[in-house]
Scaffold this motif. Structure first.
Motif, mmCIF file in Angstrom:
data_model
loop_
_atom_site.group_PDB
_atom_site.id
_atom_site.type_symbol
_atom_site.label_atom_id
_atom_site.label_comp_id
_atom_site.label_asym_id
_atom_site.label_seq_id
_atom_site.Cartn_x
_atom_site.Cartn_y
_atom_site.Cartn_z
ATOM 1 N N THR A 130 59.140 27.362 59.280
ATOM 2 C CA THR A 130 57.943 26.714 59.822
ATOM 3 C C THR A 130 56.809 26.692 58.791
ATOM 4 O O THR A 130 56.032 25.732 58.748
ATOM 5 C CB THR A 130 57.446 27.412 61.109
ATOM 6 N N ALA A 131 56.736 27.742 57.950
ATOM 7 C CA ALA A 131 55.684 27.771 56.924
ATOM 8 C C ALA A 131 55.945 26.697 55.864
ATOM 9 O O ALA A 131 55.013 26.033 55.376
ATOM 10 C CB ALA A 131 55.627 29.154 56.282
ATOM 11 N N VAL A 132 57.209 26.522 55.497
ATOM 12 C CA VAL A 132 57.560 25.496 54.495
ATOM 13 C C VAL A 132 57.290 24.101 55.071
ATOM 14 O O VAL A 132 56.734 23.226 54.389
ATOM 15 C CB VAL A 132 59.043 25.645 54.074
ATOM 16 N N ILE A 133 57.655 23.919 56.321
ATOM 17 C CA ILE A 133 57.444 22.608 56.973
ATOM 18 C C ILE A 133 55.942 22.295 57.046
ATOM 19 O O ILE A 133 55.521 21.157 56.777
ATOM 20 C CB ILE A 133 58.102 22.614 58.373
ATOM 21 N N ALA A 134 55.138 23.316 57.350
ATOM 22 C CA ALA A 134 53.680 23.094 57.407
ATOM 23 C C ALA A 134 53.159 22.675 56.027
ATOM 24 O O ALA A 134 52.299 21.793 55.917
ATOM 25 C CB ALA A 134 52.980 24.365 57.880
ATOM 26 N N ALA A 135 53.676 23.301 54.969
ATOM 27 C CA ALA A 135 53.246 22.928 53.611
ATOM 28 C C ALA A 135 53.690 21.510 53.274
ATOM 29 O O ALA A 135 52.947 20.743 52.627
ATOM 30 C CB ALA A 135 53.816 23.919 52.595
ATOM 31 N N LEU A 136 54.876 21.133 53.717
ATOM 32 C CA LEU A 136 55.357 19.760 53.460
ATOM 33 C C LEU A 136 54.473 18.755 54.186
ATOM 34 O O LEU A 136 54.147 17.692 53.649
ATOM 35 C CB LEU A 136 56.807 19.602 53.923
ATOM 36 N N GLU A 137 54.083 19.104 55.407
ATOM 37 C CA GLU A 137 53.230 18.175 56.163
ATOM 38 C C GLU A 137 51.850 18.072 55.528
ATOM 39 O O GLU A 137 51.245 17.009 55.505
ATOM 40 C CB GLU A 137 53.147 18.628 57.622
ATOM 41 N N ARG A 138 51.373 19.174 54.945
ATOM 42 C CA ARG A 138 50.034 19.171 54.338
ATOM 43 C C ARG A 138 50.047 18.540 52.938
ATOM 44 O O ARG A 138 49.190 17.717 52.614
ATOM 45 C CB ARG A 138 49.527 20.617 54.251
ATOM 46 N N ASP A 139 51.036 18.927 52.107
ATOM 47 C CA ASP A 139 51.017 18.551 50.686
ATOM 48 C C ASP A 139 52.055 17.496 50.305
ATOM 49 O O ASP A 139 51.938 16.870 49.254
ATOM 50 C CB ASP A 139 51.289 19.785 49.810
ATOM 51 N N GLY A 140 53.124 17.383 51.097
ATOM 52 C CA GLY A 140 54.206 16.454 50.758
ATOM 53 C C GLY A 140 55.300 17.089 49.921
ATOM 54 O O GLY A 140 56.346 16.469 49.692
ATOM 55 N N GLY A 141 55.068 18.318 49.454
ATOM 56 C CA GLY A 141 56.083 19.005 48.650
ATOM 57 C C GLY A 141 55.821 20.493 48.647
ATOM 58 O O GLY A 141 54.695 20.936 48.927
ATOM 59 N N THR B 147 59.536 18.209 37.407
ATOM 60 C CA THR B 147 59.120 17.088 38.262
ATOM 61 C C THR B 147 57.609 17.118 38.477
ATOM 62 O O THR B 147 57.018 18.162 38.752
ATOM 63 C CB THR B 147 59.847 17.178 39.621
ATOM 64 N N ILE B 148 56.994 15.949 38.342
ATOM 65 C CA ILE B 148 55.559 15.780 38.599
ATOM 66 C C ILE B 148 55.390 15.335 40.051
ATOM 67 O O ILE B 148 56.096 14.421 40.512
ATOM 68 C CB ILE B 148 54.971 14.700 37.659
ATOM 69 N N VAL B 149 54.474 15.995 40.764
ATOM 70 C CA VAL B 149 54.237 15.668 42.177
ATOM 71 C C VAL B 149 52.733 15.530 42.395
ATOM 72 O O VAL B 149 51.947 16.290 41.816
ATOM 73 C CB VAL B 149 54.772 16.797 43.099
ATOM 74 N N TYR B 150 52.340 14.586 43.232
ATOM 75 C CA TYR B 150 50.927 14.435 43.587
ATOM 76 C C TYR B 150 50.733 14.920 45.025
ATOM 77 O O TYR B 150 50.984 14.164 45.985
ATOM 78 C CB TYR B 150 50.481 12.981 43.419
ATOM 79 N N PRO B 151 50.312 16.192 45.199
ATOM 80 C CA PRO B 151 50.138 16.725 46.558
ATOM 81 C C PRO B 151 49.137 15.872 47.338
ATOM 82 O O PRO B 151 48.089 15.486 46.806
ATOM 83 C CB PRO B 151 49.585 18.139 46.321
ATOM 84 N N GLY B 152 49.464 15.578 48.560
ATOM 85 C CA GLY B 152 48.580 14.775 49.412
ATOM 86 C C GLY B 152 48.860 13.284 49.322
ATOM 87 O O GLY B 152 48.398 12.520 50.175
ATOM 88 N N SER B 153 49.611 12.850 48.308
ATOM 89 C CA SER B 153 49.844 11.406 48.148
ATOM 90 C C SER B 153 50.754 10.856 49.252
ATOM 91 O O SER B 153 50.819 9.639 49.440
ATOM 92 C CB SER B 153 50.460 11.105 46.779
ATOM 93 N N HIS B 154 51.408 11.738 49.983
ATOM 94 C CA HIS B 154 52.244 11.273 51.104
ATOM 95 C C HIS B 154 51.391 10.760 52.261
ATOM 96 O O HIS B 154 51.894 10.072 53.145
ATOM 97 C CB HIS B 154 53.152 12.413 51.601
ATOM 98 N N LEU B 155 50.097 11.107 52.232
ATOM 99 C CA LEU B 155 49.206 10.668 53.313
ATOM 100 C C LEU B 155 48.539 9.335 52.993
ATOM 101 O O LEU B 155 47.876 8.744 53.841
ATOM 102 C CB LEU B 155 48.132 11.736 53.574
ATOM 103 N N VAL B 156 48.723 8.869 51.751
ATOM 104 C CA VAL B 156 48.124 7.600 51.332
ATOM 105 C C VAL B 156 49.068 6.485 51.758
ATOM 106 O O VAL B 156 50.244 6.487 51.405
ATOM 107 C CB VAL B 156 47.943 7.570 49.796
ATOM 108 N N ASP B 157 48.568 5.558 52.517
ATOM 109 C CA ASP B 157 49.398 4.424 52.929
ATOM 110 C C ASP B 157 49.367 3.386 51.817
ATOM 111 O O ASP B 157 48.640 2.406 51.880
ATOM 112 C CB ASP B 157 48.887 3.839 54.252
#
Ligand SMILES: O=C(O)CCC(=O)C(=O)O
Length: 281
Positions: free
Chosen positions: A14-25, A162-172
């Motif tokens: 559940t903690a990992v899922i919460a981080a995925l929902e918040r950051d995308g990774g 791997t380069i990741v942009y946290p939060g970019s999953h929330l950008v439509d």
């Protein structure tokens, strides 16, 4: 530099899922035990040696995406039982896929299990969102695909983590590979030792980093897609029925030897208008 949250494979999903929902990774240490890494590397060794760098697709777009100094191959379940037992069926990855994909489909299946081995000198990959595979289906709030990048060698900034942009999953984003509204000057890097994994959603902007080192960065990608979409890899064309018969039931289902029951809709991927599971009775 932006950061992703770090977990261990013993942590509650559940903690990992919460981080995925918040950051995308999120990065999870110890997703693959050391002996599993050794076994996967050994079993995939012949295919890695036999695979040339670069793409055979004539379209320059896919040549660039693939990377001229990058080796990719799939069919991993055919080549490595350790891949099936430890990566395809990795419990935390399946728990996150259950949480993020089952609200959007009654089941999911393997999108691709793919070696992504990045050679010295390879430039950074084109940034992208994995859901861009399915522009017809992608829409805000609907998660189509979830991925893990397992490190089979240590990932460092220098060797192409791997380069990741946290939060970019929330950008439509207006287009599937667009970076609209994302601060490209503030990336996070999936720096992690072998055996760790980066879990990320299909909506997060990411790409392989530049390999400025003299060594290979050895990545193993596993992704799942909702069962009503066609996966990137044609797994059942690689995994024959005799092999499927020997595998754990869930592995066989994920590899495409199972039928799909839409919630409130029809059944698809049938055999003689019956459930594909009957092939194994
Ligand atoms: O190799 C990596 O770190 C990421 C590669 C990737 O995202 C892809 O090829 O889809």
């Amino acid at each position: 530099m932006a950061q992703l949250s770090h977990f261990s494979s013993d942590d509650d999903a559940t903690a990992v899922i919460a981080a995925l929902e918040r950051d995308g990774g999120a990065i999870v240490a110890g997703m693959l035990p050391a002996d599993a890494v050794t076994a996967i590397v050994e079993e995939l060794g012949p295919a890695l040696a036999a695979t040339a760098s670069g793409s055979r697709d004539p379209d320059p777009k896919w040549q660039v995406f693939h990377g001229a100094a990058t080796k990719r191959f799939t069919g991993l379940a055919v080549r490595s039982r350790a891949f099936v037992d430890h990566a395809l069926l990795q419990p935390l990855l399946l728990a996150t896929a259950d949480a993020l994909l089952l609200p959007h489909g009654s089941d999911y299946w393997l999108n691709t299990g793919q070696v992504m081995a990045i050679g010295p000198g390879e430039p950074a990959q084109v940034l992208h969102r994995d859901e861009g595979n399915w522009p017809e289906a992608r829409r805000p709030g609907v998660e189509l695909t979830i991925s893990a990048m397992f490190a089979l060698s240590d990932f460092t900034i220098e060797n192409g983590a791997t380069i990741v942009y946290p939060g970019s999953h929330l950008v439509d984003a207006a287009a599937s590979r667009s970076d609209d509204g994302v601060d490209l000057d503030d990336p996070a890097y999936a720096v992690m030792p072998a055996g760790s994994g980066l879990i990320y959603t299909g909506k997060v902007l990411h790409g392989a980093g530049h390999n400025a080192s003299a060594e290979w960065r050895y990545g193993l990608h596993v992704s799942f897609v909702v069962g009503w979409l066609r996966p990137e890899e044609a797994s059942p064309l690689m995994v024959e029925r005799a092999l499927a018969m020997e595998l754990p039931t869930r592995a066989r289902e994920l590899l495409g030897w199972s039928s799909y029951y839409s919630r409130g809709g029809g059944r698809t991927w049938l055999v003689d208008f019956e459930d594909a599971a009957l092939l194994f009775e």
